[in-house]
Design a protein around this motif. Sequence first.
Motif, short mmCIF file in Angstrom:
data_model
loop_
_atom_site.label_atom_id
_atom_site.label_comp_id
_atom_site.label_asym_id
_atom_site.label_seq_id
_atom_site.Cartn_x
_atom_site.Cartn_y
_atom_site.Cartn_z
N ALA A 67 34.14 41.44 42.99
CA ALA A 67 34.92 40.81 41.93
C ALA A 67 36.27 41.51 41.84
O ALA A 67 36.43 42.65 42.32
CB ALA A 67 34.18 40.90 40.59
N VAL A 68 37.24 40.83 41.26
CA VAL A 68 38.57 41.40 41.06
C VAL A 68 38.99 41.20 39.60
O VAL A 68 38.53 40.28 38.94
CB VAL A 68 39.62 40.75 41.98
CG1 VAL A 68 39.36 41.10 43.43
CG2 VAL A 68 39.67 39.23 41.80
N ARG A 80 33.98 36.84 42.06
CA ARG A 80 34.35 36.53 40.69
C ARG A 80 35.72 37.08 40.33
O ARG A 80 36.19 38.05 40.93
CB ARG A 80 33.29 37.10 39.73
CG ARG A 80 31.99 36.30 39.76
CD ARG A 80 30.82 37.04 39.15
NE ARG A 80 31.02 37.47 37.77
CZ ARG A 80 30.82 36.70 36.68
NH1 ARG A 80 30.41 35.44 36.84
NH2 ARG A 80 31.00 37.17 35.47
N CYS A 81 36.35 36.46 39.32
CA CYS A 81 37.70 36.82 38.89
C CYS A 81 37.74 37.04 37.38
O CYS A 81 37.33 36.16 36.61
CB CYS A 81 38.69 35.72 39.25
SG CYS A 81 38.93 35.49 41.03
N TYR A 82 38.26 38.21 36.97
CA TYR A 82 38.35 38.56 35.56
C TYR A 82 39.82 38.73 35.16
O TYR A 82 40.59 39.40 35.85
CB TYR A 82 37.61 39.86 35.28
CG TYR A 82 36.18 39.91 35.81
CD1 TYR A 82 35.38 38.77 35.84
CD2 TYR A 82 35.65 41.10 36.29
CE1 TYR A 82 34.08 38.81 36.33
CE2 TYR A 82 34.35 41.16 36.77
CZ TYR A 82 33.57 40.02 36.80
OH TYR A 82 32.28 40.07 37.29
N GLY A 88 39.10 28.24 35.64
CA GLY A 88 37.93 28.82 36.29
C GLY A 88 37.82 30.33 36.21
O GLY A 88 37.10 30.93 37.02
N ILE A 89 38.49 30.97 35.26
CA ILE A 89 38.36 32.41 35.08
C ILE A 89 36.91 32.74 34.72
O ILE A 89 36.32 32.12 33.84
CB ILE A 89 39.32 32.90 33.98
CG1 ILE A 89 40.77 32.73 34.44
CG2 ILE A 89 39.04 34.36 33.60
CD1 ILE A 89 41.79 32.84 33.34
N ASP A 90 36.34 33.73 35.39
CA ASP A 90 34.92 34.05 35.20
C ASP A 90 34.66 34.89 33.96
O ASP A 90 33.56 34.81 33.38
CB ASP A 90 34.38 34.77 36.44
CG ASP A 90 34.38 33.87 37.66
OD1 ASP A 90 33.60 32.89 37.68
OD2 ASP A 90 35.16 34.13 38.59
N ALA A 91 35.62 35.71 33.56
CA ALA A 91 35.45 36.52 32.35
C ALA A 91 36.80 37.02 31.89
O ALA A 91 37.76 37.12 32.68
CB ALA A 91 34.51 37.69 32.61
N PHE A 92 36.88 37.37 30.61
CA PHE A 92 38.09 37.92 30.01
C PHE A 92 37.80 39.35 29.56
O PHE A 92 36.81 39.59 28.88
CB PHE A 92 38.53 37.07 28.81
CG PHE A 92 38.91 35.67 29.15
CD1 PHE A 92 40.24 35.32 29.35
CD2 PHE A 92 37.94 34.67 29.30
CE1 PHE A 92 40.60 34.02 29.69
CE2 PHE A 92 38.28 33.38 29.63
CZ PHE A 92 39.62 33.04 29.82
#
Length: 415
Positions: A28-29, A63-65, A91-95
């Motif tokens: 993830a990044v 995944r992208c945060y 489509g951002i996976d998390a904040f």
Amino acid sequence: MKRENFELLAPAGDLEKLKIAIIYGADAVYFGGEMFSLRAGAGNLSIDEMKEGIRFAHERGKRCYLTINIFAHNEDIGPLTDYLEQIKNIGIDAFIVSDPGIVDLIQEIIPDAEIHLSTQANMTNFRTARFWHKMGVKRLVLARELTFTEIKEIRKNIPSDMEVEAFVHGAMCISYSGRCLLSNFMIERDANRGMCAQPCRWKYSLVEEKRPGEYYPVEEDERGTYILNSRDLCMIEHLDKIVESGIMSAKVEGRMKSVFYVATVIHAYRQAIDAYFSDPARYEFKAEWLTELKKVSHREFTTGFYFDKPTNQDQNYQTSAYTREYSFVGIVKSYDSATGYAVVEQRNKMTLGDEIEVFGPDIPFFKQALESMYDAESGEPLESAPHPQQVLRIKMDQPVKENYILRKAIRRSEI
């Protein structure tokens, strides 16, 4: 813990670094947008770049945060509301968030958003963790001030569906969980809104008020002193303890670092993680992983708070400069197996006769002499390549692939 449940999380200061991090092994990044991130000096990503980066990551199962971890003032709320409306469907996976008001705002605009609590929120006990769980937070990015003993106790006393993430590598902040006022006080650049000038790395001396201009060293050392200058965190020698503590996401600091840094650090930790999960009972640390990490710019290393509170041995009182032994000289753009030539984009000067090292995400590095180099556009043979991002054709001793990296040891005359 199963391999698929453990994450290597990489910094992505811009779109190129995002792609390199994933290519070199990140699961993830995390990145900032053009506003509301605590790395205003990083390249950060526009909305269009985020869309491209998210698409690139998702196609590879990664995944992208997005970091929105400033401590917001009143004037930030309106622009942040508009910004969230623009990005809510990309489509951002998390904040990654530190401010409870921003947590609430994100949940209002994006009801199904996954929320990760930033390390800036200085979460240090299981009661606070339970509170954030009630507020809908999925993951805790732990304060850096916690020991393994404390982390294990938190993990034991929080809901099983709450995830734990912690920094394992990168710069350490002298202030509690990075909540620093020194930059704001000294030059009116607010670290808590993304504009830290890193005055903790400056050189300090003592001045008596009636003797302006007369500087006295704080310590008896002709080089002065750096009383707030922490060493860099490095936990690669203790990867097994990271996993066994209940941490499920190993986070690397460095959104303002280079592509070379991202590729090297992520590649080393990827090898360690894969080695551990292939056979946890027989896992052994390999010194070559640490050797690789030392080939990028770094300060001396520390294990931070993981084993106990840091001592004076975890500070560097001599200099705030980085140790820099290798130079990032190029990145491969393509390779012709018929001729053995690679098209390389130059990043730092290289000269015929230099010994270079070449590494990629799927190979150990190899060394070769730089014996044949041409300008890719004109075909002119070159003795050296001094121009930034000059495109070259270089004869390679072994097959290479796109995004392999070229580096060389720095001579003393070049430092």
